[in-house]
Design a protein around this motif. Structure first.
Motif, PDB file in Angstrom:
ATOM      1  N   GLY A   1       9.711 -36.384  -4.089  1.00 14.09           N
ATOM      2  CA  GLY A   1       9.791 -34.984  -3.680  1.00 14.09           C
ATOM      3  C   GLY A   1      10.166 -34.786  -2.226  1.00 14.09           C
ATOM      4  N   MET A   2       9.459 -35.442  -1.335  1.00 13.56           N
ATOM      5  CA  MET A   2       9.746 -35.264   0.093  1.00 13.56           C
ATOM      6  C   MET A   2      11.056 -35.962   0.484  1.00 13.56           C
ATOM      7  N   LEU A   3      11.450 -36.966  -0.285  1.00  9.05           N
ATOM      8  CA  LEU A   3      12.753 -37.600  -0.065  1.00  9.05           C
ATOM      9  C   LEU A   3      13.867 -36.581  -0.329  1.00  9.05           C
ATOM     10  N   LEU A   4      13.697 -35.779  -1.391  1.00  6.22           N
ATOM     11  CA  LEU A   4      14.660 -34.715  -1.690  1.00  6.22           C
ATOM     12  C   LEU A   4      14.658 -33.645  -0.598  1.00  6.22           C
ATOM     13  N   VAL A   5      13.475 -33.227  -0.178  1.00 11.17           N
ATOM     14  CA  VAL A   5      13.369 -32.218   0.889  1.00 11.17           C
ATOM     15  C   VAL A   5      14.064 -32.737   2.143  1.00 11.17           C
TER      16      VAL A   5
ATOM     17  N   ARG B   1      16.098 -29.662   8.478  1.00 14.56           N
ATOM     18  CA  ARG B   1      14.904 -30.282   9.054  1.00 14.56           C
ATOM     19  C   ARG B   1      13.679 -29.722   8.367  1.00 14.56           C
ATOM     20  N   TRP B   2      12.581 -30.451   8.468  1.00 16.35           N
ATOM     21  CA  TRP B   2      11.310 -30.010   7.909  1.00 16.35           C
ATOM     22  C   TRP B   2      10.189 -30.561   8.769  1.00 16.35           C
ATOM     23  N   GLY B   3       8.998 -30.027   8.593  1.00 17.82           N
ATOM     24  CA  GLY B   3       7.856 -30.494   9.359  1.00 17.82           C
ATOM     25  C   GLY B   3       6.555 -29.904   8.838  1.00 17.82           C
TER      26      GLY B   3
ATOM     27  N   MET C   1      10.429 -25.945   5.936  1.00 15.53           N
ATOM     28  CA  MET C   1      11.773 -26.518   5.891  1.00 15.53           C
ATOM     29  C   MET C   1      12.760 -25.466   6.382  1.00 15.53           C
ATOM     30  N   GLU C   2      13.872 -25.928   6.928  1.00 16.38           N
ATOM     31  CA  GLU C   2      14.925 -25.040   7.403  1.00 16.38           C
ATOM     32  C   GLU C   2      16.261 -25.503   6.829  1.00 16.38           C
TER      33      GLU C   2
END
Length: 170
Positions: free
Chosen positions: A130-134, A140-142, A157-158
């Motif tokens: 999941g986070m690999l896809l995000v 970017r995300w955080g 996420m942006e």
């Protein structure tokens, strides 16, 4: 302005939605901000994803609607499966999205302080990507403290409103 009426409470997919239209800074894209609270149940995620996808398409963002909805679904699933695991049945997850005409920012809040991580996907595992896809689909995300200031976290996420803008920002 509410884009869709709230669903009846009591069902596992009930959600409260609040949406507001903002002045646009980009031709063809309608700026907005919206928030939804939904039960911490996996069956509540598909209706939230569909509502998000519809909002993006109606706002002139059909070109990125699938990507945003997919990444948002992963954040929602992580919040429900990991951030709310073992908590009371009335636990909820909050999702907020904003579009300023140049960028879409989406945030999912849950009551856990456990941080998400990007795991390397292996061919013999069904989940865990999941986070690999995000990470792959967003600019970017955080993670930050939730907007309420209490316990838990907000994973955000942006993504640029157009792929060209995202490439320029990199």
């Amino acid at each position: 302005m509410t884009l869709t009426p709230p669903r009846q409470t009591g069902s596992p997919t009930s959600a409260r939605t609040n949406a507001e239209t903002l002045p646009s800074r980009s031709p063809g894209v309608r700026c907005f901000q919206s928030a939804v609270e939904f039960p911490a149940a996996l069956e509540a995620i598909p209706p939230a994803r569909r509502e998000l996808h519809t909002l993006l398409c109606k706002s002139g963002l059909a070109g990125i609607a699938d990507i945003v909805a997919l990444a948002a679904e992963e954040l929602m699933a992580n919040a429900v499966a990991h951030g709310c695991h073992g908590l009371a049945p009335d636990t909820t997850v909050d999702m907020a999205i904003t579009c300023d005409g140049r960028q879409v920012t989406l945030k999912v809040e849950d009551p856990s302080s456990d941080l998400p991580c990007v795991l390397p996907g292996t061919s013999d595992e069904e989940g865990g990507r999941g986070m690999l896809l995000v990470d792959a689909f967003t600019d970017r995300w955080g993670v930050e403290k939730p907007s309420t200031g209490g316990a838990g976290k907000a994973v955000w996420m942006e993504l640029a409103c157009s792929p060209a803008e995202g490439a320029e920002a990199s």
